[in-house]
Every structure is written in structure tokens, then in C-alpha cells.
Design a protein around this motif. Structure first.
Motif, PDB file in Angstrom:
ATOM      1  N   HIS A  91       0.833  -1.222   0.000  1.00  0.00           N
ATOM      2  CA  HIS A  91       0.000   0.000   0.000  1.00  0.00           C
ATOM      3  C   HIS A  91       0.860   1.261   0.000  1.00  0.00           C
ATOM      4  O   HIS A  91       0.486   2.279   0.585  1.00  0.00           O
TER       5      HIS A  91
ATOM      6  N   VAL B 150      -1.680  -1.945  -3.950  1.00  0.00           N
ATOM      7  CA  VAL B 150      -1.100  -2.867  -2.974  1.00  0.00           C
ATOM      8  C   VAL B 150       0.352  -3.207  -3.280  1.00  0.00           C
ATOM      9  O   VAL B 150       1.226  -3.087  -2.431  1.00  0.00           O
TER      10      VAL B 150
ATOM     11  N   ASN C 263     -10.328  -3.172   1.605  1.00  0.00           N
ATOM     12  CA  ASN C 263      -9.917  -3.103   0.206  1.00  0.00           C
ATOM     13  C   ASN C 263     -11.129  -2.812  -0.674  1.00  0.00           C
ATOM     14  O   ASN C 263     -12.255  -2.702  -0.178  1.00  0.00           O
TER      15      ASN C 263
END
Length: 487
Positions: free
Chosen positions: A54, A95, A127
Motif C-alpha cells: 500500500h 497494494v 480493500n
């Protein structure tokens, strides 16, 4: 009007910011030039370690507003009345790629939300997909290593990606999400968000419910094809950041309708599959969506580094009425997220403005002290231990959520088997929901990566997963991979 005086870090005025001090005209530099040394040393330290995952992110402030009564299910204060608003900060992210990566890539998106409630900060770390690739945190470092840049080639390798997935049949459901039409969102505004994990709500009577969060975009879901994503990433690597920033600056404030699925705690033991398995969804026919509120983003950060990069989210930041579940991935993240921020930002990262709770005027009321960058010094009259006789903060005696039942022997156990536990059924269900065009794009996206794998055994293991999910799914992927490998 006089201009402000440029100063050093210590506040001393700077006489010359254009020329370094030298030993005579044109001579070598002097070590005594404090301003030069300080400026270069600070410049060398402008970057902190980026997040391992991330890393590439964008964020904005806004509010969450309750639209429906959920007090039968939780006594969380920020959810206790219709119309109540709570300030939030939301960080979006990709990600797998590094901080300089492009936005318009095929990758899950982080959806990390911080509620600045009157009872402390509540962090909901999810997410844009309701499931994930693995179900045990022990495998998380291995999974991320397989998706990140290879240490030798310095780039993401299909061989590594698909080799890991070949040994992780539970990833088939998430692969079907990722390689499908929603794998590259058109923008952060045009995608849904999910808490993904299972959490727990507790009401005033002590009744416990397991809960899943759904954030449905009010802008409509819009996604990019692989070709559109590649073109946009080449034109503007910051496309999603640009879109979010400009939309809010124009007053076009993105919003999401927030729903939950609620499962009475007693249902979990006998549910047909493990309800705490992060690779599975709860069918809506079993536990329908119930509307809770709306989320609106209406203010951009003033400084991306200070507020987006230094924003720290941890799923163990609960508030009264909300707690964890036995979800093994969630349990692992309760430790890992907070520990990552202690490494990246220091033990006092919760004193930074974007992370500080707004529930108390002078920061968190606890007995932690000192450490690097400690901002909240103890007043002379405050005691630094507990219990004490000087009116220091005290415990409430009330747990944040209902206790979780445990039994059995310690050890490295596989998750308990439910009657319908299966790694492939839900992936097949998702495939069968798709139109013919969607299926064609899904198959092409999978085959494009899998066909680049050199070892036949890795290819065959992955093909077996798609065959197990759906016979047509498996055949079409197999045919597409064979055609590409024969070219």
C-alpha cells in the motif's frame, strides 16, 4: 509589508541562502557553514521508509453520517443516532507497487478509513474487493514477496506470481475478482470499498453480531480494460490522485452508501462454510445488506506527505461496541499494522495531527512516555504510573466488545472444517455471474500472465484450480494459455 525572515531550524536568521561559505573567493567549502550542513542533512532525511504494501496512496477528509438506526446491534457512540456525523480520513492505495508506481494498474485497492469518534479513533482497514488471496497471516510475507519486484530482475515476475498462486488454491476467488472487469478501477471515486474482514458488533444487552462492511459508490462502478489502463498509466501515472484531488477542489464530493451484513454470533459455528475465512463472501440471500449511513469526502489534505504518507491505520483501533472476530487474517493484522507504523514513523506516530484522536483535547490519556519525537510532554503534576492517587486516567472496567469463546489445545491448526468449506465454489459462482464478454476479458487477462510462466507444472497446477471452480472456466483458460504459448 515586510517579509518573514528565513531562519535555520533553531530559529536563527539566514543571511545568505544563495551562496555557501568558502575559504576565500572560489575556495573550498567551510565545515562551519551551519546553514549548508543543516539544509543538506535535512534534505537527506526527507523520505521515511515507504510502506512495504500500500505504498502508493491518495487520501481525503470528509464525514460519515448515520442514516439508519443500528442501535439494536451496537452501542458504538458514533452510530447511536440517525443524523449523527463523524469526521473521517480515507486513504486509497494500490497494494503491490512502490511509491512511484502508476495508479491505473491491475491490483487490489486499499480502502483505509479512520473515524475520529468521540470515544477515540476507529480504524477500518479494507480493500475494494470483499475477499483476499490467503486466509492465514503466516503466509502474508510469502504472498507479498511473490507479488513484489524480484530481487534479481528488479521487476514483477509472472513466474513468481503464478507459482505462489499454484500453491494457494484459496486464491482462486480473489484471482477471479482481480482478473475480471473490476481489476482496474477508472478512479478511486468509481469503486466500492469493503471492510473485507469479519468484525464484531455488540449491543447494550451484550448480544454479539458478526459484521461485514460494504461501501457502495454513489458515482457508479467504472473500470478500465487492460488496454485502457496501460494507456492511462503511460499518460498520467498519477491519474487516480489527479482525479480525486480535482473532483473535491471542484466541489464534486465523492460519496458512498454504507451497508453492513450482520450475522448473530450463534450462527457462526454451524454456518455451511467458515464465516471468518477472508477468501469467501457471505451470500446476500443469507445475510442481506442493511443500510447504515453515507460516507462523503469533501476536503483535500494540505500536505500529502504529512497527512497521506504519515497517516497510520491499525485494525486494532476499536471503540466501545466494536471488536475483532476469530478471522485469522484480521488477528494477524491487529499486530502487524501498528508495528509497521512504529517502524516507519516512530512510537509517537499517534501524536501526528492526522493520527491524533479528537476525543480528548490534549491527545490520548495514557501513561506512555518519551521516545523519538515525543510531542506531549508530561506536566510536572502528572504522575507517570497507574494506579495512582493523583486523579490520573483510570480504566472503565467495560470491555469494548463481547468476549470470543475459545477451546481446545494450542498448536498450529488448520481452520475448522464446515460442511461446505471449499476453495473453488465461490470463484465458480462469480464466474457464472459474468456475461460472455466479461468471461472473455477475464480469461484473456489470466492467460496473458499465466502463459509467460516457463514451467509446465506451475501452469498445470493453476489450470487445475480454474477447472475446479467451473469446467467452462478451466477449459477456456487452458485453451487461451495453450494458444499463447504456441505462438
Amino acid at each position: 509589508m515586510s517579509k518573514r525572515v528565513l531562519t535555520t531550524e533553531s530559529g536563527a536568521p539566514v543571511a545568505d541562502n544563495q551562496n555557501s561559505a568558502t575559504a576565500g573567493v572560489g575556495g573550498p567549502l567551510l565545515l562551519q557553514d551551519q546553514h549548508l550542513l543543516e539544509k543538506l542533512a535535512r534534505f537527506n532525511r526527507e523520505r521515511i521508509p515507504e510502506r512495504v504494501v500500500h505504498a502508493r496512496g491518495s487520501g481525503a477528509y470528509g464525514y460519515f453520517e448515520v442514516t439508519d438506526d443500528v442501535t439494536d446491534y451496537t452501542y458504538a457512540d458514533f452510530l447511536n443516532s440517525v443524523g449523527k456525523r463523524t469526521e473521517v480520513f480515507l486513504r486509497f492505495s494500490t497494494v503491490a507497487d512502490n511509491l512511484g508506481g502508476a495508479d491505473a494498474v491491475r491490483d487490489p485497492r486499499g480502502f483505509a478509513l479512520k473515524f475520529y469518534t468521540e470515544e477515540g479513533n476507529y480504524d477500518l482497514v479494507g480493500n475494494n474487493t470483499p475477499v483476499f488471496f490467503i486466509k492465514d497471516p503466516l503466509k502474508f510475507p510469502d504472498f507479498i514477496h511473490s507479488q513484489k519486484r524480484d530481487p534479481f530482475t528488479g521487476k514483477q515476475e509472472p513466474e513468481n506470481v503464478w507459482d505462489f498462486w499454484a500453491h494457494a488454491p484459496e486464491a482462486t476467488h480473489q484471482i477471479t475478482w482481480l482478473m475480471g472487469d473490476r481489476g482496474i478501477p477508472a478512479s478511486y471515486r468509481h469503486m466500492n470499498g469493503y471492510g473485507s474482514h469479519t468484525y464484531q458488533w455488540t449491543n447494550e444487552q451484550g448480544e454479539a453480531f458478526f459484521v461485514k462492511y460494504h461501501f457502495k459508490t454513489n458515482q457508479g462502478v467504472r473500470s478500465l480494460s487492460a488496454e485502457q489502463g496501460a494507456e492511462l498509466a503511460g499518460k498520467d501515472a498519477n491519474s487516480h490522485q489527479t482525479d480525486l484531488l480535482q473532483a473535491i477542489e471542484r466541489g464534486v464530493n465523492p460519496s458512498w452508501t454504507v451497508h453492513v451484513q450482520l450475522m448473530p454470533a450463534a450462527d457462526a459455528a454451524d454456518y455451511r462454510f467458515n464465516p471468518f475465512d477472508l477468501t469467501k463472501v457471505w451470500p446476500h440471500k443469507d445475510y442481506p445488506l442493511q443500510r447504515v449511513g453515507r460516507l462523503v469526502l469533501d476536503r483535500n489534505p494540505e500536505n500529502v506527505f504529512a497527512e497521506v504518507e504519515q497517516a497510520a491505520f491499525s485494525p486494532n483501533n476499536f471503540v466501545p461496541g466494536i471488536g475483532p472476530s476469530p478471522d485469522k487474517m484480521l488477528q494477524g493484522r491487529l499486530f502487524a499494522y501498528a508495528d509497521a507504523h512504529r517502524y516507519r514513523l516512530g512510537v509517537n506516530h499517534t501524536q501526528l495531527a492526522v493520527n491524533a484522536p479528537k476525543a480528548v483535547a490534549d491527545g490520548a490519556n495514557n501513561y506512555g512516555r518519551d521516545g523519538v519525537m515525543a510531542a506531549n510532554a508530561y506536566a510536572r503534576s502528572r504522575k507517570n504510573y497507574e494506579p495512582n492517587s493523583f486523579d490520573g486516567p483510570v480504566e472503565t472496567g467495560r470491555p469494548l466488545a463481547a468476549p470470543l469463546a475459545v477451546n481446545g489445545h494450542t498448536g498450529t491448526h488448520e481452520a475448522p472444517a464446515h460442511t461446505k468449506d471449499d476453495d473453488f465454489f465461490q470463484a465458480g459462482e462469480l464466474y457464472r455471474l459474468m456475461s460472455e464478454d466479461e468471461k472473455g476479458r477475464l480469461v484473456a487477462n489470466i492467460a496473458g500472465g499465466l502463459s509467460q510462466v516457463s514451467r509446465d507444472d506451475i501452469v498445470e497446477k493453476n489450470l487445475a484450480h480454474f477447472h475446479a471452480a467451473d469446467a467452462d472456466y478451466g477449459k477456456r483458460v487452458e485453451d487461451a494459455v495453450r494458444a499463447l504459448r504456441e505462438d
